[in-house]
Design a protein around this motif. Structure first.
Motif, PDB file in Angstrom:
ATOM      1  N   ARG A   3      -0.543  -1.984   9.117  1.00 52.38           N
ATOM      2  CA  ARG A   3      -1.978  -2.173   9.374  1.00 52.38           C
ATOM      3  C   ARG A   3      -2.465  -1.317  10.552  1.00 52.38           C
ATOM      4  O   ARG A   3      -3.655  -1.063  10.679  1.00 52.38           O
ATOM      5  CB  ARG A   3      -2.277  -3.637   9.666  1.00 52.38           C
ATOM      6  CG  ARG A   3      -2.144  -4.554   8.462  1.00 52.38           C
ATOM      7  CD  ARG A   3      -3.427  -4.578   7.660  1.00 52.38           C
ATOM      8  NE  ARG A   3      -3.337  -5.462   6.507  1.00 52.38           N
ATOM      9  CZ  ARG A   3      -4.387  -5.838   5.786  1.00 52.38           C
ATOM     10  NH1 ARG A   3      -5.602  -5.408   6.096  1.00 52.38           N
ATOM     11  NH2 ARG A   3      -4.251  -6.616   4.735  1.00 52.38           N
ATOM     12  N   GLU A   4      -1.527  -0.890  11.398  1.00 53.81           N
ATOM     13  CA  GLU A   4      -1.931  -0.060  12.529  1.00 53.81           C
ATOM     14  C   GLU A   4      -2.471   1.300  12.101  1.00 53.81           C
ATOM     15  O   GLU A   4      -3.102   2.010  12.884  1.00 53.81           O
ATOM     16  CB  GLU A   4      -0.756   0.137  13.508  1.00 53.81           C
ATOM     17  CG  GLU A   4       0.474   0.807  12.915  1.00 53.81           C
ATOM     18  CD  GLU A   4       1.502  -0.173  12.372  1.00 53.81           C
ATOM     19  OE1 GLU A   4       2.700   0.075  12.554  1.00 53.81           O
ATOM     20  OE2 GLU A   4       1.087  -1.176  11.763  1.00 53.81           O
ATOM     21  N   VAL A   6      -4.521   1.641   9.349  1.00 52.93           N
ATOM     22  CA  VAL A   6      -5.650   1.427   8.441  1.00 52.93           C
ATOM     23  C   VAL A   6      -6.867   2.266   8.828  1.00 52.93           C
ATOM     24  O   VAL A   6      -7.515   2.874   7.970  1.00 52.93           O
ATOM     25  CB  VAL A   6      -6.028  -0.075   8.397  1.00 52.93           C
ATOM     26  CG1 VAL A   6      -7.376  -0.266   7.711  1.00 52.93           C
ATOM     27  CG2 VAL A   6      -4.960  -0.857   7.635  1.00 52.93           C
ATOM     28  N   THR A   7      -7.177   2.320  10.119  1.00 50.10           N
ATOM     29  CA  THR A   7      -8.397   3.024  10.526  1.00 50.10           C
ATOM     30  C   THR A   7      -8.301   4.533  10.323  1.00 50.10           C
ATOM     31  O   THR A   7      -9.329   5.207  10.201  1.00 50.10           O
ATOM     32  CB  THR A   7      -8.718   2.733  11.997  1.00 50.10           C
ATOM     33  OG1 THR A   7      -7.583   3.089  12.815  1.00 50.10           O
ATOM     34  CG2 THR A   7      -9.038   1.258  12.197  1.00 50.10           C
ATOM     35  N   ILE A   8      -7.087   5.067  10.281  1.00 47.76           N
ATOM     36  CA  ILE A   8      -6.924   6.505  10.033  1.00 47.76           C
ATOM     37  C   ILE A   8      -7.574   6.882   8.702  1.00 47.76           C
ATOM     38  O   ILE A   8      -8.161   7.960   8.554  1.00 47.76           O
ATOM     39  CB  ILE A   8      -5.429   6.891  10.025  1.00 47.76           C
ATOM     40  CG1 ILE A   8      -4.832   6.710  11.422  1.00 47.76           C
ATOM     41  CG2 ILE A   8      -5.232   8.321   9.537  1.00 47.76           C
ATOM     42  CD1 ILE A   8      -3.335   6.909  11.475  1.00 47.76           C
ATOM     43  N   ASP A  10     -10.162   5.678   7.357  1.00 44.69           N
ATOM     44  CA  ASP A  10     -11.617   5.780   7.407  1.00 44.69           C
ATOM     45  C   ASP A  10     -12.031   7.251   7.448  1.00 44.69           C
ATOM     46  O   ASP A  10     -13.087   7.625   6.943  1.00 44.69           O
ATOM     47  CB  ASP A  10     -12.169   5.055   8.641  1.00 44.69           C
ATOM     48  CG  ASP A  10     -12.053   3.541   8.518  1.00 44.69           C
ATOM     49  OD1 ASP A  10     -12.013   3.042   7.377  1.00 44.69           O
ATOM     50  OD2 ASP A  10     -12.006   2.868   9.564  1.00 44.69           O
ATOM     51  N   GLU A  11     -11.182   8.086   8.051  1.00 47.02           N
ATOM     52  CA  GLU A  11     -11.431   9.519   8.120  1.00 47.02           C
ATOM     53  C   GLU A  11     -10.954  10.214   6.846  1.00 47.02           C
ATOM     54  O   GLU A  11     -11.614  11.102   6.316  1.00 47.02           O
ATOM     55  CB  GLU A  11     -10.730  10.114   9.340  1.00 47.02           C
ATOM     56  CG  GLU A  11     -11.115   9.466  10.659  1.00 47.02           C
ATOM     57  CD  GLU A  11     -10.232   9.902  11.810  1.00 47.02           C
ATOM     58  OE1 GLU A  11      -9.534  10.930  11.669  1.00 47.02           O
ATOM     59  OE2 GLU A  11     -10.227   9.223  12.854  1.00 47.02           O
ATOM     60  N   ASN A  76      -7.464  -0.793   3.403  1.00 47.00           N
ATOM     61  CA  ASN A  76      -8.612  -0.092   3.973  1.00 47.00           C
ATOM     62  C   ASN A  76      -9.863  -0.339   3.125  1.00 47.00           C
ATOM     63  O   ASN A  76      -9.893  -0.028   1.934  1.00 47.00           O
ATOM     64  CB  ASN A  76      -8.325   1.405   4.061  1.00 47.00           C
ATOM     65  CG  ASN A  76      -9.474   2.180   4.681  1.00 47.00           C
ATOM     66  OD1 ASN A  76     -10.405   2.574   3.992  1.00 47.00           O
ATOM     67  ND2 ASN A  76      -9.413   2.403   5.981  1.00 47.00           N
TER      68      ASN A  76
END
Length: 211
Positions: A3-4, A6-8, A10-11, A76
């Motif tokens: 989960r660490e 996941v935000t990658i 978004d790009e 995501n």
């Protein structure tokens, strides 16, 4: 649990399909023969199928084309939105390799380009979970980057650094890529027999059958 990272995505969500198509020179070797790799996973799967790390739905599409019953898991939100828009009939829910809630009783679990988001300890935990979930003869079919040794991994990192592929080097250093011997051991300890087939310079097909 991955989960660490996941935000990658978004790009990546807006450029992923372009990258896998070979239009990003930095990642061209990673995604070489991308369509064939996805097809190899789909061909080895058994319906019903749970797919982890659905992303933009490219593997999902191939599974559905084979007439399989498929449930997708993607942590995501932006990726889920893209896939739900692309594949109107697909079932995609929030979840990850270790935490998910589905009523589907799978005969195979599949994934492409995502299992390296788990540490080796988490990979071992995942396969123990999958051994409980699958019937005898059930399969785990993952396409993912593996290295023959830690030394070979460092050689690849040094080579990509020499080519100025800084983003790829960052990925290779940051995420939890492992070696084929380690992967084989943790799979077998969970009660599977595993076959490994190299599909490009980075990616191997991991075809594990529950004993």
């Amino acid at each position: 649990m991955g989960r660490e990272f996941v935000t990658i995505f978004d790009e990546w969500v807006h450029t992923y399909d372009d990258s896998v198509s070979g239009n990003d020179a930095e990642y061209r070797d990673v995604f070489f023969k991308y369509e064939e790799i996805l097809q190899a996973v789909a061909d080895a799967a058994i319906s019903p199928v749970i797919e982890f790390g659905v992303g933009t739905g490219n593997l999902t599409e191939k599974l559905l084309a084979k007439g399989y019953e498929v449930a997708g898991i993607e942590p995501n939100a932006a990726m889920r939105e893209v896939t739900n828009e692309k594949l109107k009939d697909a079932t995609i829910i929030d979840g990850d390799f270790l935490e998910f809630d589905l009523s589907l009783q799978p005969k195979s679990l599949v994934c492409s380009y995502a299992f390296h988001h788990l540490t080796d300890a988490e990979k071992a935990e995942a396969f123990k979970l999958y051994a409980e979930l699958l019937p005898a003869g059930g399969r785990v079919v993952f396409a993912d980057t593996l290295f023959l040794s830690k030394e070979a991994q460092q050689e690849v990192i040094d080579f990509e650094k020499s080519r100025g592929h800084d983003n790829l080097v960052e990925d290779l250093n940051r995420e939890y890529y492992t070696t084929l011997p380690v992967m084989k051991e943790l799979i077998e300890q969970a009660g599977f027999t595993a076959e490994f087939t190299q599909l490009n310079n980075y990616v191997w097909l991991i075809n594990a059958t529950k004993n």
